[in-house]
Design an enzyme around this catalytic site. Structure first.
Site, PDB file in Angstrom:
ATOM      1  N   HIS A  20      25.090  71.677 -15.170  1.00 14.84           N
ATOM      2  CA  HIS A  20      24.505  70.442 -14.628  1.00 14.84           C
ATOM      3  C   HIS A  20      25.387  69.982 -13.466  1.00 14.84           C
ATOM      4  O   HIS A  20      26.564  70.329 -13.383  1.00 14.84           O
ATOM      5  CB  HIS A  20      24.402  69.372 -15.718  1.00 14.84           C
ATOM      6  CG  HIS A  20      23.279  69.655 -16.674  1.00 14.84           C
ATOM      7  ND1 HIS A  20      22.085  68.968 -16.661  1.00 14.84           N
ATOM      8  CD2 HIS A  20      23.146  70.590 -17.650  1.00 14.84           C
ATOM      9  CE1 HIS A  20      21.284  69.458 -17.592  1.00 14.84           C
ATOM     10  NE2 HIS A  20      21.906  70.445 -18.216  1.00 14.84           N
ATOM     11  N   CYS A  63      19.765  64.933 -19.475  1.00 10.47           N
ATOM     12  CA  CYS A  63      19.577  65.246 -20.897  1.00 10.47           C
ATOM     13  C   CYS A  63      19.485  63.976 -21.724  1.00 10.47           C
ATOM     14  O   CYS A  63      20.369  63.116 -21.633  1.00 10.47           O
ATOM     15  CB  CYS A  63      20.735  66.106 -21.411  1.00 10.47           C
ATOM     16  SG  CYS A  63      20.638  66.419 -23.183  1.00 10.47           S
TER      17      CYS A  63
HETATM   18 ZN    ZN Z   1      20.967  71.500 -19.874  1.00  9.24          ZN
END
Ligand code: ZN
Ligand code: COA
Length: 313
Positions: A218, A249
């Site tokens: 990420h 998330c």
């Molecule tokens: Zn992820």
């Protein structure tokens, strides 16, 4: 100083349909997802995490994954995978024709509890059952996503030997099954040096012909592309990325989307690394994804005038 020689080829797994679409609060219409997935395929994507077989109460955005799998069932050249958090997810995915399962377990106890509501040991018990199922099926394969491999939103920094512990236990259960192991930077807080350290130590300890390595990053701290490059220079042959950098998330507070596929492809093109992806067409897919209502995107390349992005110096 030695010159870096990049690998000739890197597999990109496009995860916007799973990690990205799950972050949009109001579930997208299935037709809209199908249009985006088609654009990604048109851009040369050949591996894609198309969705997940999870509790629709936990993640309602993924409830139509079976319809997406059915809509693209005739694409023989594509490798579609789906995330599964438990045995039930694996059974559903296999019954719907998915041949590549992504089993997720976090390295940190507290993130595993938050994400899949069970201990790491309980997740591994399910993994053992899934391995037995896959051996029966014969023609299906397994990706192991080790969540919070670098940092946990609740426990902080994760040391490489904590990852080693969970991976060793998982591998003991997998026997001679071929396995792709992804170290996942769930929060996007890893630095390239931590990525290099984890990969080099773990690759050394777990080297073998039946094991391949992937990095799932990420871009929360802007380290995504650098982290991915350090990963491929220390053993990873597969990188996860999300077109337009879509994501965030629900179980990692503060984390933003995956590293944008287009940013990564630009960097890889600079090293003549073959990904099979057409950057100009990928940017068209990124524009379509960025236009989806309710999505948070983050891509550097989309901000650059188009004439200047397709060929790195
Ligand atoms: Zn992820
Ligand atoms: N797919 C669809 N439904 C599922 C399922 C699956 N894989 N696993 C469980 N369910 C259903 C059960 O049938 C049950 O339904 P019911 O209430 O109608 O009888 C319900 O979900 C609860 O089942 P239970 O086994 O008690 O699960 P739980 O409530 O402890 O939740 C998970 C555990 C793993 C199912 C849930 O936390 C989950 O789906 N998490 C996904 C997390 C995720 O995708 N995170 C992002 C990616 S890292």
């Amino acid at each position: 100083m030695s010159l870096l020689s990049p690998p000739e080829r890197v597999d990109i797994v496009e995860v916007a349909p799973r990690d990205g679409f799950q972050s949009i609060r109001d579930p997208l219409p299935t037709d809209e997802k199908i249009r985006c997935i088609q654009r990604l395929i048109d851009a040369g994507i050949t591996r894609m995490e198309i969705g997940s077989f999870v509790s629709p109460r936990a993640i309602p955005q993924m409830a139509d994954t079976d319809q997406l799998v059915a809509a693209f069932a005739d694409r023989a050249a594509m490798r579609f995978s789906a995330l599964v958090p438990n045995l039930r997810g694996a059974e559903l995915a296999l019954a719907k024709g998915v041949r590549e399962l992504v089993f997720v377990v976090s390295v940190s106890e507290s993130h595993n509890q938050g994400n899949v509501r069970r201990s790491v040991a309980e997740s591994l018990e399910d993994l053992a059952r899934i391995v037995a199922l896959l051996k029966q099926e014969g023609n299906a394969c397994l990706r192991l996503d080790l969540g919070t491999s670098f940092d946990c939103p609740y426990e902080g920094t994760i040391a490489w030997h904590q990852v080693d512990d969970v991976l060793t236990r998982a591998r003991d259960l997998c026997g001679d099954l071929h396995l792709e192991v992804a170290l996942c930077d769930t929060t996007g807080r890893a630095t390239p040096y931590q990525v290099a350290n984890h990969f080099s130590r773990l690759v050394e300890r777990h080297a073998g012909p039946r094991l391949k390595w992937a990095f799932h990053g990420h871009d929360t701290y802007g380290m995504g592309v650098a982290n991915a490059l350090f990963a491929i220079h220390h053993g990873a042959t597969t990188l996860d990325a999300a077109c337009a950098g879509l994501g965030g998330c629900p179980f990692a507070p503060g984390a933003t989307g995956n590293t944008a596929t287009e940013d990564l492809v630009y960097a890889l093109n600079g090293g003549d690394v073959d990904t099979g992806i057409d950057l100009a067409r990928l940017l068209e897919a990124a524009d379509a994804i960025a236009a989806l209502p309710g999505g948070q995107t983050a891509s550097h390349l989309r901000q650059v005038p188009r004439g200047r992005v397709t060929s790195p110096p």
